[in-house]
Design a protein around this motif. Structure first.
Motif, PDB file in Angstrom:
ATOM      1  N   ILE A  33     -11.197  30.974 -46.253  1.00 41.28           N
ATOM      2  CA  ILE A  33     -11.936  31.020 -47.797  1.00 41.28           C
ATOM      3  C   ILE A  33     -12.079  32.258 -49.007  1.00 41.28           C
ATOM      4  CG2 ILE A  33     -14.653  31.165 -47.428  1.00 41.28           C
ATOM      5  CD1 ILE A  33     -13.388  28.943 -46.016  1.00 41.28           C
ATOM      6  N   VAL A  34     -11.995  31.133 -50.093  1.00 40.42           N
ATOM      7  CA  VAL A  34     -11.581  31.673 -50.924  1.00 40.42           C
ATOM      8  C   VAL A  34     -12.804  31.674 -52.329  1.00 40.42           C
ATOM      9  CG1 VAL A  34      -9.605  32.337 -50.951  1.00 40.42           C
ATOM     10  CG2 VAL A  34     -10.037  30.203 -52.007  1.00 40.42           C
ATOM     11  N   LYS A  35     -13.676  31.222 -51.333  1.00 44.43           N
ATOM     12  CA  LYS A  35     -15.357  30.608 -52.460  1.00 44.43           C
ATOM     13  C   LYS A  35     -15.427  31.870 -53.509  1.00 44.43           C
ATOM     14  CE  LYS A  35     -18.244  30.311 -48.440  1.00 44.43           C
ATOM     15  NZ  LYS A  35     -19.459  30.825 -48.626  1.00 44.43           N
ATOM     16  N   ALA A  36     -16.752  32.046 -54.354  1.00 49.65           N
ATOM     17  CA  ALA A  36     -17.204  33.566 -55.117  1.00 49.65           C
ATOM     18  C   ALA A  36     -16.182  34.223 -55.517  1.00 49.65           C
ATOM     19  CB  ALA A  36     -18.125  33.819 -54.065  1.00 49.65           C
ATOM     20  N   ASP A  37     -14.966  33.590 -56.352  1.00 51.30           N
ATOM     21  CA  ASP A  37     -14.239  33.722 -57.183  1.00 51.30           C
ATOM     22  C   ASP A  37     -13.668  34.651 -56.104  1.00 51.30           C
ATOM     23  OD1 ASP A  37     -12.477  33.831 -59.040  1.00 51.30           O
ATOM     24  OD2 ASP A  37     -13.575  36.298 -59.731  1.00 51.30           O
ATOM     25  N   GLY A  38     -13.007  34.103 -54.463  1.00 47.61           N
ATOM     26  CA  GLY A  38     -13.036  35.122 -53.520  1.00 47.61           C
ATOM     27  C   GLY A  38     -12.944  36.620 -53.465  1.00 47.61           C
ATOM     28  N   TYR A  39     -14.360  35.930 -52.754  1.00 51.79           N
ATOM     29  CA  TYR A  39     -14.976  37.089 -52.652  1.00 51.79           C
ATOM     30  C   TYR A  39     -15.073  38.398 -53.241  1.00 51.79           C
ATOM     31  CZ  TYR A  39     -15.906  34.927 -48.352  1.00 51.79           C
ATOM     32  OH  TYR A  39     -16.562  34.231 -47.205  1.00 51.79           O
ATOM     33  N   ASN A 190     -15.500  31.174 -38.570  1.00 47.32           N
ATOM     34  CA  ASN A 190     -15.861  32.319 -39.799  1.00 47.32           C
ATOM     35  C   ASN A 190     -15.017  33.290 -38.584  1.00 47.32           C
ATOM     36  OD1 ASN A 190     -18.128  32.775 -37.732  1.00 47.32           O
ATOM     37  ND2 ASN A 190     -19.427  33.246 -39.661  1.00 47.32           N
ATOM     38  N   SER A 191     -15.110  34.699 -40.495  1.00 50.37           N
ATOM     39  CA  SER A 191     -14.656  35.460 -39.321  1.00 50.37           C
ATOM     40  C   SER A 191     -14.799  36.352 -38.088  1.00 50.37           C
ATOM     41  CB  SER A 191     -14.535  36.496 -40.969  1.00 50.37           C
ATOM     42  OG  SER A 191     -14.116  36.293 -41.883  1.00 50.37           O
ATOM     43  N   SER A 192     -16.271  35.879 -38.219  1.00 51.34           N
ATOM     44  CA  SER A 192     -16.617  37.253 -36.767  1.00 51.34           C
ATOM     45  C   SER A 192     -16.459  36.239 -35.963  1.00 51.34           C
ATOM     46  CB  SER A 192     -18.593  37.303 -36.873  1.00 51.34           C
ATOM     47  OG  SER A 192     -18.620  35.801 -37.376  1.00 51.34           O
ATOM     48  N   ALA A 193     -16.374  34.944 -35.815  1.00 52.86           N
ATOM     49  CA  ALA A 193     -16.210  34.223 -34.673  1.00 52.86           C
ATOM     50  C   ALA A 193     -14.801  34.215 -34.407  1.00 52.86           C
ATOM     51  CB  ALA A 193     -16.777  32.160 -34.375  1.00 52.86           C
ATOM     52  N   VAL A 194     -13.804  34.622 -35.498  1.00 49.04           N
ATOM     53  CA  VAL A 194     -12.383  34.699 -35.186  1.00 49.04           C
ATOM     54  C   VAL A 194     -11.681  35.836 -34.282  1.00 49.04           C
ATOM     55  CG1 VAL A 194     -10.198  35.562 -36.425  1.00 49.04           C
ATOM     56  CG2 VAL A 194     -11.009  33.405 -37.146  1.00 49.04           C
ATOM     57  N   LEU A 195     -12.680  37.421 -34.496  1.00 51.30           N
ATOM     58  CA  LEU A 195     -12.803  38.008 -34.254  1.00 51.30           C
ATOM     59  C   LEU A 195     -13.067  38.252 -33.141  1.00 51.30           C
ATOM     60  CD1 LEU A 195     -13.233  40.421 -37.473  1.00 51.30           C
ATOM     61  CD2 LEU A 195     -11.253  40.264 -36.346  1.00 51.30           C
ATOM     62  N   SER A 196     -14.329  37.461 -32.448  1.00 51.22           N
ATOM     63  CA  SER A 196     -15.276  38.211 -31.118  1.00 51.22           C
ATOM     64  C   SER A 196     -15.955  37.002 -30.308  1.00 51.22           C
ATOM     65  CB  SER A 196     -15.993  39.205 -31.306  1.00 51.22           C
ATOM     66  OG  SER A 196     -17.506  38.277 -32.114  1.00 51.22           O
ATOM     67  N   TRP A 197     -15.056  35.798 -30.522  1.00 43.93           N
ATOM     68  CA  TRP A 197     -15.240  34.843 -29.763  1.00 43.93           C
ATOM     69  C   TRP A 197     -14.183  34.032 -29.802  1.00 43.93           C
ATOM     70  CZ3 TRP A 197     -20.760  33.987 -27.583  1.00 43.93           C
ATOM     71  CH2 TRP A 197     -21.726  34.840 -28.261  1.00 43.93           C
ATOM     72  N   PRO A 198     -13.486  34.028 -29.399  1.00 42.45           N
ATOM     73  CA  PRO A 198     -11.541  33.547 -29.099  1.00 42.45           C
ATOM     74  C   PRO A 198     -11.835  32.337 -28.598  1.00 42.45           C
ATOM     75  CG  PRO A 198     -12.259  34.981 -27.799  1.00 42.45           C
ATOM     76  CD  PRO A 198     -13.013  35.595 -28.302  1.00 42.45           C
ATOM     77  N   THR A 199     -13.165  31.547 -27.782  1.00 38.55           N
ATOM     78  CA  THR A 199     -12.759  30.328 -26.971  1.00 38.55           C
ATOM     79  C   THR A 199     -13.779  29.380 -27.755  1.00 38.55           C
ATOM     80  OG1 THR A 199     -15.460  30.903 -26.328  1.00 38.55           O
ATOM     81  CG2 THR A 199     -13.873  31.606 -25.053  1.00 38.55           C
ATOM     82  N   ARG A 206     -11.831  29.162 -40.477  1.00 45.60           N
ATOM     83  CA  ARG A 206     -12.055  29.207 -41.879  1.00 45.60           C
ATOM     84  C   ARG A 206     -12.512  31.017 -41.674  1.00 45.60           C
ATOM     85  NH1 ARG A 206     -15.533  25.615 -39.418  1.00 45.60           N
ATOM     86  NH2 ARG A 206     -17.179  26.828 -40.383  1.00 45.60           N
ATOM     87  N   PRO A 207     -11.532  31.974 -42.049  1.00 47.25           N
ATOM     88  CA  PRO A 207     -12.331  33.425 -42.261  1.00 47.25           C
ATOM     89  C   PRO A 207     -11.705  33.853 -43.550  1.00 47.25           C
ATOM     90  CG  PRO A 207      -8.930  32.949 -41.672  1.00 47.25           C
ATOM     91  CD  PRO A 207     -10.240  31.983 -41.255  1.00 47.25           C
ATOM     92  N   GLY A 208     -12.929  34.498 -44.079  1.00 46.33           N
ATOM     93  CA  GLY A 208     -13.363  34.401 -45.491  1.00 46.33           C
ATOM     94  C   GLY A 208     -13.057  35.879 -45.456  1.00 46.33           C
ATOM     95  N   LEU A 209     -14.574  36.536 -45.033  1.00 46.90           N
ATOM     96  CA  LEU A 209     -14.869  38.167 -45.041  1.00 46.90           C
ATOM     97  C   LEU A 209     -13.164  39.368 -44.604  1.00 46.90           C
ATOM     98  CD1 LEU A 209     -16.301  40.509 -46.226  1.00 46.90           C
ATOM     99  CD2 LEU A 209     -17.284  40.434 -43.896  1.00 46.90           C
ATOM    100  N   TYR A 212     -10.265  39.593 -46.360  1.00 44.01           N
ATOM    101  CA  TYR A 212     -10.761  41.173 -47.751  1.00 44.01           C
ATOM    102  C   TYR A 212     -10.605  42.617 -47.402  1.00 44.01           C
ATOM    103  CZ  TYR A 212     -11.389  36.691 -50.063  1.00 44.01           C
ATOM    104  OH  TYR A 212     -11.097  35.229 -50.330  1.00 44.01           O
ATOM    105  N   GLY A 213     -10.425  42.170 -45.998  1.00 37.55           N
ATOM    106  CA  GLY A 213      -9.794  43.327 -44.950  1.00 37.55           C
ATOM    107  C   GLY A 213     -11.864  44.050 -44.880  1.00 37.55           C
ATOM    108  N   VAL A 214     -12.354  43.433 -44.605  1.00 34.04           N
ATOM    109  CA  VAL A 214     -13.813  44.124 -44.600  1.00 34.04           C
ATOM    110  C   VAL A 214     -14.613  43.324 -42.744  1.00 34.04           C
ATOM    111  CG1 VAL A 214     -16.260  44.469 -45.143  1.00 34.04           C
ATOM    112  CG2 VAL A 214     -14.020  44.378 -46.701  1.00 34.04           C
ATOM    113  N   SER A 215     -15.215  44.450 -42.038  1.00 31.34           N
ATOM    114  CA  SER A 215     -15.741  43.783 -40.655  1.00 31.34           C
ATOM    115  C   SER A 215     -17.019  42.906 -41.136  1.00 31.34           C
ATOM    116  CB  SER A 215     -16.309  44.646 -40.640  1.00 31.34           C
ATOM    117  OG  SER A 215     -17.285  44.766 -38.812  1.00 31.34           O
TER     118      SER A 215
END
Ligand code: PLP
Length: 356
Positions: A33-39, A190-199, A206-209, A212-215
């Motif tokens: 996800i690279v919207k908003a000018d790539g965050y 999204n990022s939070s699901a990728v990181l903490s909801w593997p199921t 669709r990772p965004g944040l 960019y190295g941010v939690s």
């Protein structure tokens, strides 16, 4: 001398963060996800770093998609909100873009197109922002398949950034119930699901944040998840002065010096994207030493406490956030989320690339 405010983008860190996504979602395809000018990092810069690695890109507007195509990006590009006007269908076809369809009016536009397009049907599984309600899905599918468009399904989670939130499971169940009878690819996380909801990962993530190295979580920073911050926002001291005890500093005398003290002025303000409500106590790094913002940021400047850095001088480097100081911390002090800080900084910043 030019104004020293800078946004330094660590291009190699984008790739490292992408590898974390691959590790967390080893069986999924990735829509970066690279919207908003790539965050706020520069959409072309981010897309070029990930071209050849990611399976697709997600953007918010036709303009962003065309910018990427014109920069030579050949991967699929998905318009996450679809077209805003019927006339955009022409460019969707010309630039070979994929599109989300979230509403009736868009459905009518796509149903009337002769070309076979690749679309993501957005299902409203409970966030109630965009998407078709589950009972509408059969009709939507029938209309799009009649036009022989290729279809996939997507939904978005409202609360994956809250560990253990019950609504996540409920949304996922609602989504599957709506679309499981179709043999199409799906995307939820999204990022939070990728990181903490593997199921929850489905065929696409669709990772965004996290790219960019941010939690995305309130109680952690990127490095807790093996991520490296990509953006460092930096400037310099442009004035150093002795201020008497009891004197006020800045607009509204927002900080009263408790002792005689040295105060530094940094060339960075809310006009550069610094949050105005990050006041006294917000951390900032001056000449490699952590200190605090004092008083209130003005448009082009903010003031800092130089008591921990007695040797500080005009021209010394200042980091507002980045590798030495997580943006998550600044967001907490400003009562906002890191997403907002990253996106806002692009207004008039000068960008410098690092580790390209
Ligand atoms: C539809 C959609 N998918 C994915 C994302 C990426 O979310 P995050 O940056 O939290 O990973 C967003 C961002 O808001 C989004 O709107």
């Amino acid at each position: 001398m030019t104004r020293p405010a800078r946004v330094i983008v660590d291009v190699a860190a984008i790739v490292e963060n992408f590898k974390v996504v691959q590790k967390k979602a080893p069986h999924a395809r990735i829509m970066a996800i690279v919207k908003a000018d790539g965050y706020g990092h520069g959409v072309v810069r981010v897309a070029k770093a990930l071209a050849g690695r990611t399976d697709s890109f997600g953007v918010a507007s036709l303009e962003e998609a065309i910018t990427l195509r014109e920069a030579g990006i050949n991967e699929p590009i998905v318009l996450l909100e679809g077209p805003f006007e019927a006339s955009e269908l022409r460019e969707i076809i010309a630039y070979q873009l994929d599109s989300v369809i979230h509403s009736e009016h868009q459905l009518a536009w796509f149903a009337g197109v002769a070309e076979k397009l690749s679309v993501w049907i957005k299902v409203d599984s409970g966030m109630h922002r965009l998407g078709f309600a589950p009972p509408e899905i059969p009709k939507v599918v029938a209309l799009l398949q009649a036009g022989s468009h290729s279809i996939r399904f997507m939904t978005h989670l409202a609360s994956a950034h809250h560990p253990n939130d019950r609504s996540v499971g409920e949304q996922v169940a609602t989504f599957h119930c709506a679309i499981d009878s179709y043999n199409s690819e799906t995307s939820i996380a999204n990022s939070s699901a990728v990181l903490s909801w593997p199921t929850v990962q489905a065929q696409w993530v669709r990772p965004g944040l996290m790219l960019y190295g941010v939690s995305p979580f309130e109680a952690s920073v990127g490095s807790d998840h093996g991520l490296q911050p990509v953006m460092t926002v930096a400037s310099q001291l442009i004035s150093v002065r002795e201020v008497a005890s009891g004197s006020g500093v800045g607009y509204g005398r927002g900080y009263i010096c408790p002792t005689p003290m040295r105060v530094g002025v940094v060339a960075f303000g809310y006009g550069d994207g610094y949050p105005r409500n990050a006041t006294t106590g917000t951390p900032i790094v001056v000449a490699g030493v952590r200190t605090q913002v004092i008083g209130q940021a003005s448009m082009d400047m903010l003031t800092v406490d130089l008591r921990p850095i007695p040797h500080a001088a005009v021209g010394d480097p200042v980091v507002l956030w980045g590798r030495e100081l997580p943006v998550e911390e600044i967001a907490r002090h400003a009562a906002t989320i890191p997403y907002e800080l990253l996106c806002r900084v692009r207004m008039r910043a000068r960008y410098v690339e690092f580790r390209k």
